[in-house]
Design an enzyme around this catalytic site. Structure first.
Site, PDB file in Angstrom:
ATOM      1  N   GLU A 113      33.752  18.542  14.459  1.00 18.88           N
ATOM      2  CA  GLU A 113      32.704  17.305  14.544  1.00 18.88           C
ATOM      3  C   GLU A 113      32.652  16.459  15.322  1.00 18.88           C
ATOM      4  OE1 GLU A 113      30.482  17.535  11.580  1.00 18.88           O
ATOM      5  OE2 GLU A 113      31.375  19.486  11.228  1.00 18.88           O
ATOM      6  N   ARG A 155      22.725  21.014  41.216  1.00 18.31           N
ATOM      7  CA  ARG A 155      21.380  21.282  42.440  1.00 18.31           C
ATOM      8  C   ARG A 155      20.772  19.965  42.982  1.00 18.31           C
ATOM      9  NH1 ARG A 155      16.380  20.846  39.917  1.00 18.31           N
ATOM     10  NH2 ARG A 155      15.375  22.795  41.002  1.00 18.31           N
TER      11      ARG A 155
END
Ligand code: ADE
Length: 230
Positions: A113, A155
């Site tokens: 959780e 990137r």
């Protein structure tokens, strides 16, 4: 050099980062990715990392102590701590761009959780901490979200993409194309299954091509993301 440290109970989940563009960026010394097993910071025989939630409710919560010991080892004054969680703020291209300029990012992958909230609360008094969601759906843990975020951030690090132009007109790119989706793209052959490449693209008229691309981007945005088109 942008350093990523990832703390997880499933180190193998991060293996894909050794491949392709990310693998090359690591090899080139533009980024580093270090993955650490949270269970190395447990002190009991069973290497327990979770316990039942105070206040009741389903599932288990990750205990704060192993997280504290792990993060004390990795976090410095320059570190940004990212905790992936569906209840975090949205991960966007703008946040990826901001994070790509940092020196050190530590990801704390929750399972079950999630992580005892005092971990975020404690580190917020020491360093920048962001609880971040990659979308409005629930994954089984933070690992896949980290794969997504590392790739989106890395990137944008200068040198990672061969051609620095190649992210300028990405969908959501910060700058000119912000809030516009990238339109359709084509390559050879000029006719495939009776479908022709739009003539404007082979016209050699760069102003006309730019205007057409912008028009197409607006059309696609209206179609697929009316929320952005407004
Ligand atoms: N962990 C589980 N679901 C997630 C989500 N949507 N984004 C980030 N971390 C998560």
């Amino acid at each position: 050099m942008l350093k990523f440290d990832v703390i997880t109970v499933f180190p193998d989940y991060l293996k894909p980062l050794e491949l392709s563009l990310m693998g090359k960026a690591i090899e080139d010394g533009l980024i580093s990715v270090n993955v650490k097993d949270l269970r190395d910071y447990t002190t009991d025989k069973h290497q327990t990392v979770d316990d039942s939630p105070y206040g009741g409710g389903p599932g288990m919560v990750m205990k704060p102590e192993p997280w504290g010991d792990a993060l004390d080892e990795f976090a410095t004054a320059e570190t940004i701590l990212i905790i992936p969680t569906p209840s975090g703020k949205p991960f966007t291209q703008a946040l990826a761009t901001e994070l790509s300029k940092e020196k050190h990012i530590v990801f704390a992958c929750g399972r079950y959780e999630g992580i005892d909230s005092r971990v975020a609360e404690h580190y917020k008094t020491k360093i920048r901490v962001e609880e971040v969601s990659i979308g409005d759906y629930v994954l089984a843990g933070g690992e896949v979200a980290v794969l997504v975020m590392v790739e989106a951030i890395a990137r944008l690090v200068p040198g990672v993409l061969g051609n620095q132009e190649s992210f300028a007109d990405d969908s959501f790119a910060v700058g000119a194309m912000e809030n516009l989706l990238e339109g359709p793209i084509y390559t050879r052959p000029p006719v495939w299954r009776d479908l022709e490449v739009p003539q404007v693209l082979t016209s050699g008229d760069h102003a006309k091509i730019s205007a057409w691309k912008h028009e197409q981007a607006k059309l696609r945005t209206a179609q697929n993301r009316p929320d952005l088109a407004e």
